[in-house]
Design a protein around this motif. Structure first.
Motif, short mmCIF file in Angstrom:
data_model
loop_
_atom_site.label_atom_id
_atom_site.label_comp_id
_atom_site.label_asym_id
_atom_site.label_seq_id
_atom_site.Cartn_x
_atom_site.Cartn_y
_atom_site.Cartn_z
N THR A 243 0.82 -1.21 0.00
CA THR A 243 0.00 0.00 0.00
C THR A 243 0.85 1.26 0.00
N THR A 244 2.03 1.18 0.61
CA THR A 244 2.92 2.34 0.66
C THR A 244 4.12 2.21 -0.27
N GLY A 245 4.43 0.98 -0.67
CA GLY A 245 5.60 0.74 -1.51
C GLY A 245 6.90 0.76 -0.74
N ARG A 246 6.85 0.74 0.60
CA ARG A 246 8.06 0.81 1.41
C ARG A 246 8.46 -0.57 1.93
N SER A 247 9.76 -0.80 2.00
CA SER A 247 10.30 -2.04 2.54
C SER A 247 10.97 -1.78 3.88
#
Length: 444
Positions: free
Chosen positions: A223-227
């Motif tokens: 949903t945020t594209g963050r890892s």
């Protein structure tokens, strides 16, 4: 001129032979009829050639059909075909299965395929072909495919929408080698392992092997594209999400670590020296047990993963409790399983199995009592590599979120989409050439 004509003899013209006039009229009618037929045939060939050439350009204007009320598995997967279109050119909607199909003994003719959950559609995942058939996961609801890259270090993952054919690039801290491990049941998170690559060792799956030996666990929020890096999972060998998607089981060496999504450890579970956690779907739907299978080669230290390995060798599935709280005893081990693919319920799983002659099946396997049920079979006939090799299946993934409600449908003719332009263009050229030769012949 009068004088000239006056010198001509007045003798009558010689009589025509019998039937001469009828013969001339018949030949004239035949010639006119042949020209009309030839002209009509030429126009038919022209229209046919234009139709063949136009199909690849008109097909993207279509849209996949709406999902049916209940997803389904075909009772028989279709055989190999070089005429299968791609997800990008002709998206077909949500899929029930993702797998690599083909053979490579003489020619590299492997196809990464998705099979429709609502109808018998087959499409090649062209993004996977472009990245040398890397590790990939099918979303639990069958609408997306996430993939890495088998060619080397990367700085992004690619998310393919099976309903539109569009791709989304998801940046990651890189360049790093990536190995995808598990997709959460709610579809929001993906667990993957990442490591800096020192260079290719010359093997086909060097990315997967090197990351398996030294990669650190990361959690991707789609949903945020963050890892987020989870340091407790290093080197991450296999992983599986809890059914509520709030915890993650990751195997490091001979220990399974139970992690919250923020990386906090809530417990550990020891695994026998010769076993490993079932990848992606190893946590039972009721949350009570973890499924394990024999590990590959010498275990995690070897780096021998199952990427690209044909499904053929059967083993046993055993179960260990998640919590030592005196609850129900785990089911007895289940034999004859090639790969655990998902769960129909807490009491039965879906697995790949084989028979004595090596044919591959999808089978519902009860964990307690009851007979096994064959759900589907794969075509392993000699249709690969131009009919010279048997077809093999590798890297099989199912839409795990659809299995509990999935029915088994009678497989009809496979819907492969429009033929590739690389094939239709030469066919159109040949048809037009044949039409021109026919036209010239009929004009003589």
């Amino acid at each position: 001129m009068r004088e000239l004509f006056a010198t001509l003899p007045d003798d009558p013209a010689p009589p025509m032979r019998d039937g001469y006039l009828d013969t001339v009229l018949t030949r004239g009618r035949r010639s006119a009829r042949r020209r009309r037929i030839g002209t009509a045939a030429v126009w038919v060939l022209v229209v046919l050639a234009l139709a063949v050439a136009a199909v690849p350009f008109t097909q993207p204007l279509t849209r996949p059909g709406a999902p049916t009320r209940e997803p389904g598995l075909p009772d028989r997967f279709a055989g190999y075909s070089t005429l299968t279109s791609t997800v990008a050119k002709a998206p077909a909607g949500r899929a029930i299965a993702l797998y690599t199909y083909g053979n490579g003994e003489l020619f590299n003719m492997f196809q990464p395929l998705v099979v429709g959950a609502d109808r018998d559609t087959y499409r090649r995942v062209d993004a996977m072909q472009e990245r040398d058939l890397p590790s990939a996961l099918l979303a639990p609801d069958g609408t997306l495919v996430l993939l890495g890259d088998n060619r080397g270090a990367i700085s992004d993952l690619v998310l393919v929408d099976l309903g539109t054919g569009k791709r989304r690039s998801i940046p990651i801290d890189g360049p790093v080698g990536v190995r995808l491990l598990a997709w959460s049941p709610d579809g929001r998170y993906v667990a993957y392992s990442a490591a800096t690559l020192t260079g290719s060792d010359g093997t086909v799956n060097f990315v997967d092997s090197e990351v398996a030996r030294g990669g650190t666990l990361r959690l991707l929020d789609l949903t945020t594209g963050r890892s987020t890096e989870l340091a407790a999972g290093k080197p991450a060998w296999t992983a599986a999400f809890a059914p509520d998607s709030r915890r993650l089981a990751v195997q490091v060496g001979r220990t399974v670590h139970l992690l919250d999504l923020d990386g906090r450890e809530s417990g550990t579970i020891k695994i026998r020296d010769d076993r490993e956690l079932v990848a992606n779907v190893g946590w039972s739907p009721d949350g009570r047990f973890l499924a394990t299978v024999p590990w590959r080669g010498d275990g995690p230290s070897s780096g021998n993963t199952d990427l690209g390995e044909f499904l053929s060798n059967a083993g046993s599935v055993s179960f260990i409790p998640v919590a030592d709280d005196g609850g129900p005893q785990p089911p007895a081990p289940v034999d004859g399983v090639v790969q655990v693919l998902g769960w129909r319920s807490a009491s039965s799983l879906v697995a790949a199995t084989t028979n004595d002659v090596g044919h591959l099946f999808l089978t519902e396997v009860p964990l307690r009592d009851g007979p096994r049920r064959t759900l589907s079979s794969f075509d392993t006939g000699s249709t690969c590599e131009l009919g010279m090799q048997t077809c093999r299946v590798a890297d099989l993934r199912l839409a795990t979120g659809l299995l509990s409600d999935a029915t088994v449908r009678h497989a009809r003719g496979p819907q492969r989409g429009p033929w590739p332009a690389a094939l239709t263009t030469p066919i159109a050229a040949v048809v037009l050439g044949a039409g021109l030769l026919l036209w010239r012949r009929t004009r003589r």
